[in-house]
Design an enzyme around this catalytic site. Structure first.
Site, PDB file in Angstrom:
ATOM      1  CB  CYS A 120      -3.504   3.435  -9.508  1.00 24.04           C
ATOM      2  SG  CYS A 120      -4.155   1.937  -8.896  1.00 24.04           S
ATOM      3  CB  CYS A 130      -5.979  -1.374  -8.875  1.00 20.74           C
ATOM      4  SG  CYS A 130      -6.045  -0.429  -7.119  1.00 20.74           S
ATOM      5  CE  LYS A 195      -1.832   1.259  -2.687  1.00 20.35           C
ATOM      6  NZ  LYS A 195      -2.212   1.752  -3.838  1.00 20.35           N
ATOM      7  NE  ARG A 205      -8.495   2.092  -0.104  1.00 23.28           N
ATOM      8  CZ  ARG A 205      -8.465   0.893   0.304  1.00 23.28           C
ATOM      9  NH1 ARG A 205      -9.370   0.413   1.024  1.00 23.28           N
ATOM     10  NH2 ARG A 205      -7.548   0.291  -0.047  1.00 23.28           N
ATOM     11  NE  ARG A 217      -8.739  -0.708  -4.051  1.00 26.31           N
ATOM     12  CZ  ARG A 217      -8.922   0.797  -3.783  1.00 26.31           C
ATOM     13  NH1 ARG A 217      -7.855   1.624  -3.344  1.00 26.31           N
ATOM     14  NH2 ARG A 217      -9.565   1.543  -4.678  1.00 26.31           N
ATOM     15  CD  GLU A 233       5.125  -7.895  -4.434  1.00 26.54           C
ATOM     16  OE1 GLU A 233       5.594  -7.033  -5.492  1.00 26.54           O
ATOM     17  OE2 GLU A 233       3.927  -8.290  -4.562  1.00 26.54           O
ATOM     18  CE  LYS A 248      -0.615   4.471  -0.224  1.00 29.89           C
ATOM     19  NZ  LYS A 248      -1.283   5.006  -1.349  1.00 29.89           N
ATOM     20  CB  SER A 274      -4.870   9.823   3.981  1.00 31.16           C
ATOM     21  OG  SER A 274      -5.615   8.532   3.879  1.00 31.16           O
ATOM     22  CE1 TYR A 313      -2.585  13.257   0.597  1.00 32.12           C
ATOM     23  CE2 TYR A 313      -1.876  11.663   2.305  1.00 32.12           C
ATOM     24  CZ  TYR A 313      -2.223  12.193   1.088  1.00 32.12           C
ATOM     25  OH  TYR A 313      -2.844  11.029  -0.092  1.00 32.12           O
TER      26      TYR A 313
END
Length: 332
Positions: A120, A130, A195, A205, A217, A233, A248, A274, A313
């Site tokens: 990206c 992006c 996404k 971010r 976005r 998609e 995502k 995150s 994570y």
């Protein structure tokens, strides 16, 4: 089946019985662990909103990978934080860019570890979007060339999988064509296929220093209300040559994971993002929940919905729990 002939509690009586009849099992091999690679040396900057995670320079990242590799986590996902940013995202495809250098170091140290690279431009642009900006929005088609150059630079550095996360129309086909023409026809593409324009990306971010400097976005990431669009998609990415497909975020979109799982037979990845991580951590730190228990419950729900692999994570902490017991995540 009617009570008392059938008693569901019979098979819940002990942990061994519960484990024997459990429908979904988490394994260390299910996880992909993300890292933020920062230019320079000797850098290990804590991320306040993501406890236990850091911006790391490449040589310290290699040291940090020792435990995940020893525990059998099969793959990492790299995000780069370059020294400088510009409107053309030139650092994204630089031969000696931050991610490119990290790939080489990691593959030298751990040749069997699968290195996946985020493809990206938002981490490399001074505007935080992006792609190429025209009329205050991302211009789709000129962006495809930059994404293909970035993916190709990762391939030359030694990446095992490239993962376009930009949500430009046609990006998988552009990257596939570029890789194939350069002799990387064997290199898989893991597409961020569905996404969403989510509010759960905030800690990322901050960590990747990639917040948009204007607007947002939503003109290229998906509307959170849509699920039929997700199937369209994914279908386009599959037709263009994706080898793995992704939804995502994960937890607010378990229904989408389920629908994609039932519609496509490619390996399905879910990104436990995150914000999902940070909410569990914050609630646990305040004593409102049992953090370990809720973490494992959340990860299990993602597998139960149909994901084959989970980017998270939590991955290292979950591996400790799976291998060492419930208190393992509190080890220093």
């Amino acid at each position: 089946m009617h009570f008392p002939e059938y008693r569901a509690r019979r098979l819940r009586r002990t942990e061994t019985l519960r484990s024997m009849v459990r429908e979904v099992h988490l394994n260390v091999q299910d996880f992909i662990l993300p890292y933020f690679v920062h230019h320079g040396k000797g850098i290990k900057t804590p991320l306040p909103s993501m406890p236990g995670h850091f911006q790391l320079s490449a040589e310290l990242l290699v040291k940090e990978l020792r435990e995940p590799v020893d525990r059998g986590i099969p793959a990492v996902l790299l995000f780069g934080i370059p020294e400088t940013k510009d409107s053309a995202a030139s650092g994204a495809h630089a031969k000696n860019g931050v991610v490119q250098q990290a790939i080489r170091r990691i593959k030298d140290a751990y040749p069997d570890l699968v290195v996946i690279t985020d493809v990206c431009l938002c981490e490399y642009t001074d505007h935080g979007h992006c792609g190429v900006i025209r009329n205050n929005d991302v211009d789709n088609d000129p962006t495809l060339d930059l994404l293909a150059k970035t993916a190709l630079s990762h391939a030359y550095a030694g990446a095992d999988i490239v993962a376009p996360s930009d949500m430009m129309d046609g990006r998988v086909a552009a990257i596939r064509e570029s890789l194939d023409e350069s002799g990387f026809e064997w290199l898989p593409i893991m597409a961020y296929s569905a996404k969403y324009a989510s509010g759960f990306y905030g800690p990322f971010r901050e960590a990747a220093q990639s917040a948009p400097q204007f607007g947002d976005r939503r003109s290229y990431q998906m509307d959170p209300a849509n699920t039929d669009e997700a199937l369209r998609e994914v279908s386009m990415d599959v037709e263009e040559g994706a080898d793995l497909i992704m939804v995502k975020p994960a937890l607010p979109y378990l229904d989408v994971i389920w629908r994609v799982r039932n519609a496509f037979d490619l390996p399905l990845v879910a990104y436990n993002v995150s914000g999902e991580f940070a909410m569990i951590k914050a609630a646990a730190q305040n004593g409102w929940i049992d953090g370990d228990r809720c973490m494992m419950e959340a990860l299990t729900s993602i597998r139960r919905a149909g994901a084959d692999l989970i980017i998270s994570y939590h991955a290292l902490e979950a591996a400790r729990i799976l291998q060492d017991g419930t208190k393992a995540s509190r080890k220093k």
